[in-house]
Design a protein around this motif. Structure first.
Motif, PDB file in Angstrom:
ATOM      1  N   GLN A  45       0.820  -1.202   0.000  1.00  0.00           N
ATOM      2  CA  GLN A  45       0.000   0.000   0.000  1.00  0.00           C
ATOM      3  C   GLN A  45       0.858   1.257   0.000  1.00  0.00           C
ATOM      4  N   ARG A  46       1.898   1.271   0.813  1.00  0.00           N
ATOM      5  CA  ARG A  46       2.761   2.460   0.875  1.00  0.00           C
ATOM      6  C   ARG A  46       3.532   2.641  -0.418  1.00  0.00           C
ATOM      7  N   GLU A  79      -5.640   1.172   2.053  1.00  0.00           N
ATOM      8  CA  GLU A  79      -5.344   1.754   3.371  1.00  0.00           C
ATOM      9  C   GLU A  79      -6.586   1.800   4.251  1.00  0.00           C
ATOM     10  N   TRP A 107      -5.549   6.667  10.479  1.00  0.00           N
ATOM     11  CA  TRP A 107      -5.699   6.335   9.076  1.00  0.00           C
ATOM     12  C   TRP A 107      -5.919   7.534   8.186  1.00  0.00           C
TER      13      TRP A 107
END
Length: 359
Positions: A45-46, A79, A107
């Motif tokens: 995701q990052r 995320e 988040w």
């Protein structure tokens, strides 16, 4: 007579014990493979977010804009759904990793984590589909079950549900403040305004990040990057809205009354979670992009089990339902979405609309 009413007290107790057994087995089996899974998802995701942001630095070029927007939207969905939602449920607290823990995670969402945990983890998952207790029934804005009293404002709900889908992040942010409780005198306006200030602080940081800071960093691509961030957030909002609504409001889900909570046993709690939830059929990638909320039944039965285990236990839960003659509501995404919208449309008008009665 409803399906659950055909069960004896012994049947209900046995059903609960069987589900407890599944839960205990998963808890005993949690280990390094599960930890690697969530760390890998976070790393992917990052990487996607970094790649999307990098492409948008040159988003003045249409191919870079399209690719950057698509990658950023994917990163935002991951995320929110598979990482944020599930980490904040405490699904990974057993790892004792302070960086992946329900008490420390914040988040990419306008609602502060702790405010969302109260309204979702405590209120919704405790009082699932209980009229007067579960505020997620229609999110205090929609008539989604015929047992909800009709009001002329509901005539517009097909239209404002579209707006809610596109602005879902902001709708949830205001919803979590519980302003309607202040209107009814159930909480003080001072408390509501204190919560609202906290929410606006987090929401302001989200606005600055997506609509000021990153567009400014893009220099000549300021406007395309601003539009890309708006588009990515809208895609994430619409997807999240669709998955959540398909997991809670298609035909086959039912509501309960507050008096049914009196003396509720563990088995009866499981039955309520089952009856108030619905799954969505799909493959592994689809389940990942839904945050495994396509296994909404398993999530409501076991909200703090690691999400990557839901696909593994779903066949066992379904077989258990068949054994006890209980409904296991599931279907493909398009069918579940159509079912939800059919309900939204027909319950905009007064009357029962042919829906199921309260259990």
């Amino acid at each position: 007579m409803t399906t659950t009413e055909r069960l004896t007290e012994c049947d209900i107790d046995e059903f609960g014990l069987e589900l407890d057994r599944i839960r205990d087995e998963v808890i005993a089996a949690r280990g390094e493979d599960d930890a690697r899974y969530i760390r890998r998802v976070i790393a992917v995701q990052r990487g996607l977010e970094a790649g999307g942001r990098a492409l948008l630095f040159v988003s003045i070029l249409p191919p870079a804009w399209l690719a950057g927007t698509a990658v950023l939207a994917t990163a935002k969905i991951l995320e929110n759904m598979e990482i944020g939602h599930n980490v904040l449920h405490g699904q990974w607290d057993w790892m004792c990793d302070p960086k992946i823990h329900s008490t420390t995670w914040e988040w990419d969402f306008a609602t502060p984590a702790k405010a969302w945990q109260h309204s979702h983890n405590f209120v919704h998952h405790t009082y699932t589909n209980v009229l007067g207790k579960d505020r997620d029934i229609g999110y205090s804005a929609l008539r989604i079950h015929p047992e909800q009293p009709w009001h002329p404002v509901y005539l517009a709900q097909p239209f404002y549900n579209v707006a809610l889908a596109m602005l879902f992040e902001w709708g949830i942010t205001i919803y979590d403040v519980e302003l309607e409780r202040a209107w009814r005198g159930e909480k003080s306006w001072r408390e509501a305004l204190t919560q609202l200030r906290g929410v606006l602080g987090k929401a302001g940081r989200q606005v600055i990040k997506d609509y000021v800071a990153f567009p400014l960093l893009s220099g000549p691509s300021f406007l395309p990057t601003l539009l890309a961030n708006l588009t990515a957030n809208t895609i994430r909002n619409v997807w999240t809205h669709m998955i959540i609504f398909c997991g809670h409001f298609p035909d086959g889900t039912v509501v309960f009354t507050e008096d049914q909570l009196d003396g509720e046993s563990r088995g009866e709690w499981y039955l309520r979670q089952l009856a108030g939830s619905a799954n969505i059929d799909g493959g592994a990638l689809f389940h990942l992009m839904t945050g495994n909320l396509s296994h909404q039944i398993e999530h409501h039965l076991f909200p703090d089990l690691p999400s990557n285990r839901y696909a593994e236990i779903a066949p066992r839960v379904r077989a258990l339902c068949e054994r006890f003659g209980l409904p296991y509501t599931t279907g493909p995404l398009l069918r579940q979405t159509a079912s939800v919208w059919k309900r939204v449309l027909r319950l905009a008008f007064p009357g029962q609309g042919g829906d199921q009665a309260t259990q």
